[in-house]
Design an enzyme around this catalytic site. Structure first.
Site, PDB file in Angstrom:
ATOM      1  N   VAL A  81      33.603  55.544 -32.746  1.00 28.80           N
ATOM      2  CA  VAL A  81      33.061  56.790 -33.306  1.00 28.80           C
ATOM      3  C   VAL A  81      31.706  57.027 -32.647  1.00 28.80           C
ATOM      4  O   VAL A  81      30.796  56.189 -32.752  1.00 28.80           O
ATOM      5  CB  VAL A  81      32.892  56.674 -34.845  1.00 28.80           C
ATOM      6  CG1 VAL A  81      32.244  57.941 -35.405  1.00 28.80           C
ATOM      7  CG2 VAL A  81      34.237  56.407 -35.511  1.00 28.80           C
TER       8      VAL A  81
ATOM      9  N   LYS B 212      40.105  26.240 -52.808  1.00 31.69           N
ATOM     10  CA  LYS B 212      38.696  25.985 -53.137  1.00 31.69           C
ATOM     11  C   LYS B 212      38.540  25.904 -54.656  1.00 31.69           C
ATOM     12  O   LYS B 212      38.889  26.849 -55.363  1.00 31.69           O
ATOM     13  CB  LYS B 212      37.831  27.125 -52.576  1.00 31.69           C
ATOM     14  CG  LYS B 212      36.378  27.068 -53.018  1.00 31.69           C
ATOM     15  CD  LYS B 212      35.542  28.176 -52.395  1.00 31.69           C
ATOM     16  CE  LYS B 212      34.157  28.214 -53.013  1.00 31.69           C
ATOM     17  NZ  LYS B 212      33.359  29.354 -52.550  1.00 31.69           N
TER      18      LYS B 212
ATOM     19  N   THR C  10      30.145  35.737 -52.245  1.00 27.85           N
ATOM     20  CA  THR C  10      30.398  36.931 -53.049  1.00 27.85           C
ATOM     21  C   THR C  10      30.642  38.207 -52.232  1.00 27.85           C
ATOM     22  O   THR C  10      30.895  39.262 -52.810  1.00 27.85           O
ATOM     23  CB  THR C  10      29.200  37.182 -53.999  1.00 27.85           C
ATOM     24  OG1 THR C  10      27.993  37.003 -53.261  1.00 27.85           O
ATOM     25  CG2 THR C  10      29.227  36.224 -55.166  1.00 27.85           C
TER      26      THR C  10
END
Ligand code: FAD
Length: 505
Positions: free
Chosen positions: A188, A81, A351
């Site tokens: 959990v 990319k 991000t």
């Protein structure tokens, strides 16, 4: 003197990208003979299964983990990319680039952008990103990795990867198991804390632990349970700061499709009536998604947009809901939230994985002993707050500069209140094109310039000192530099060929 309070056991809850990256960074840094790292992943809760585009820090992470790039690329169906091509963001039929790496070089001690701005304000025909090596390669569907010894005009192109998120989790799992990380497949079902409010024990529905124990204790816990935020949210009650008033998209519909003959070395982001659509090419398929705002678009309408725009779908469209924002504190007492449990800003600039990596690297730098003093956690939370704010502002910039008014969603953006920090950055830029200087900002100056220039936002004047440079000489250099980049890129291998050679290694 020895510190007998050193953390000796970590439990990571979650085996998505966040869980395995966290385990890998811990395992790389801590001696397995002294420190036990256990990762628990639930057979009942699937991973989110998206998160397939990255930024160049992903390549840094592989280097940090000493993972050979070619092996990783082969095993995760990765492609390269060079940046993002944005279509229809400013107006319909408009395109611009956010490339990785530098755009031009300083001239006479002044940023290249300022010289380009003078060129542009004098009716020059070059776009800012016409001087990006990455853009020249991307436009021609070409890619190669530069030999660092050899200086070429394309040297400043940085790159990242697109990959299959499930294969990446599998790859990192194998990597971690070799370094001694213990994996437990279990759910959990309860979280116990001690009198200080520190998490002490997790209860599991079943177990492959020694003696089939259904509980596990540790000194430190890392919450990578995704949007469930099992430890940081449900147990420790750390609130989530909702940023939907700044970033209103809240859902995505995702599906895979067949690839065309040429694999683009870049992500495509196409603005739509109620959000934007991504195309992320892998070696064997295309990943597609439409990120939208549910105030303006129903799930059925979003699925229709995706189906109308994507040929040859390989999977049923799947809806994912998310809330943009961040946890008030992502480190509290002996619990660190990493990945979606810590926050999510929408995928526009890819991000998410960067924030996972950054959280873990900051944690390693600030790692305390079992007491987890507030000084360490406060500093970590301050650093991560800055990351989230800088990225948020950068993402909002893409939307708020749009001139589209052809739908209720884009009309909303014309009047939406933007973050005060971003408002200041834009006001500063409007005068002489100055950028807010924050060395910690993930997105370097050329990234900000690329979005401003691409979205047609120019300051009222260029830097007055630019007039001391010889304008005709610079104009001539612009032409030469553009043609040199164009020709150099034309000699690079096609992206497909480059991937093929890598696969045969
Ligand atoms: P998940 O993948 O959801 O994993 C959660 C894990 O927790 C699972 O293993 C699950 O089994 C486990 N778990 C949950 N509850 C329990 C329990 N009770 N007991 C035991 N285990 C439990 N990021 C990018 O960098 N690039 C992108 O292009 C990008 N695109 C995105 C697109 C969309 C639409 C969204 C929503 C996100 C995107 N992201 C992207 C972000 C990225 O997907 C995430 O940051 C990344 O996948 C990390 O997710 P995670 O590991 O935190 O959560």
């Amino acid at each position: 003197m020895q510190n007998s309070n050193a953390i000796q056991s970590f439990v990571i809850v979650g085996g998505g990208t966040a869980g395995w990256i966290s385990a890998a960074i811990l395992a790389r840094n801590l001696p397995s003979q002294n420190v036990q790292i256990t990762l628990i992943e639930s057979p009942n809760v699937p991973t989110i299964g998206v998160g397939e585009a990255t930024i160049p820090s992903m390549v840094d992470l592989l280097r940090y983990l000493k993972i050979p790039l070619d092996d990783f690329i082969q095993k995760t169906n990765a492609t390269f990319k060079l940046g993002i091509e944005f279509t229809n963001w400013l107006t319909l039929d408009h395109k611009y680039w956010h490339p990785f790496g530098h755009v031009g070089n300083h001239i006479d001690g002044k940023p290249f952008y300022q010289h380009w701005l003078k060129h542009h304000l004098n009716d020059g025909s070059f776009q800012f990103c016409d001087f990006s090596p990455a853009v020249h390669l991307a436009r021609q569907n070409r890619f190669f990795i530069q030999n660092t010894q050899q200086k070429t005009p394309l040297n400043d192109a940085a790159f990242a990867l697109h990959f299959d998120a499930t294969l990446v989790a599998e790859y990192l799992k194998q990597y971690c198991l070799k370094l001694g990380v213990k994996r437990v497949e279990s759910h959990v079902c309860d979280v116990i804390s001690d009198e200080r409010g520190f998490i002490s024990t997790l209860h599991l529905t079943h177990s492959n632990l020694k003696g089939a124990s259904k509980q596990i204790s540790a000194d430190f816990f890392i919450d990578c349970s995704g949007q469930n935020a099992l430890l940081i949210g449900k147990k420790l009650r750390i609130a989530y700061q909702n940023w939907q008033h700044f970033l209103p998209v809240d859902k995505a519909v995702v599906a895979q499709s067949k690839l065309g003959p040429n694999i683009p070395p870049y992500t495509k982001s196409i603005a739509e009536k109620s959000g934007w659509r991504w195309q992320i090419p892998l070696q064997n398929r295309m990943g597609n998604g439409y990120v939208f705002c549910s105030d303006f678009c129903s799930d059925e309408q979003a699925i229709e947009v995706l189906q109308n725009n994507v040929d040859n779908l390989l999977s049923e469209p799947r809806i994912i809901k998310f809330t943009t924002g961040k946890r008030e504190k992502s480190w509290y007492k002996n619990c660190l939230a990493v990945g979606l449990s810590a926050g999510f800003l929408e995928p526009l600039e890819s991000t998410g994985i960067y924030l996972i990596m950054k959280a873990m690297l900051n944690f390693i730098e600030l790692m305390p002993d079992k007491t987890c003093p507030a000084h360490n956690t406060d500093e970590f939370n301050r650093l991560m707050d800055n990351e989230f704010i800088n990225i948020r502002d950068f993402i909002v910039l893409h939307y708020c500069l749009s001139k589209r008014t052809d739908s209720a969603f884009w009309q909303m953006w014309q009047t939406l209140t933007i973050p005060a920090e971003l408002k200041q950055k834009i006001q500063l830029f409007e005068n002489f094109g100055r950028l807010y200087h924050n060395p910690q900002d993930l997105f370097a100056q050329d990234s900000w310039y690329a979005i401003y220039a691409g979205m047609g936002k120019n300051p009222n004047q260029y830097d007055p000192f630019i007039d001391f440079s010889n304008f005709p000489v610079i104009e001539k250099a612009f032409k030469q530099s553009y043609h040199l980049l164009l020709q150099s890129a034309a000699h690079a291998p096609m992206h497909n060929e480059f991937l093929q050679v890598n696969a045969e290694k």
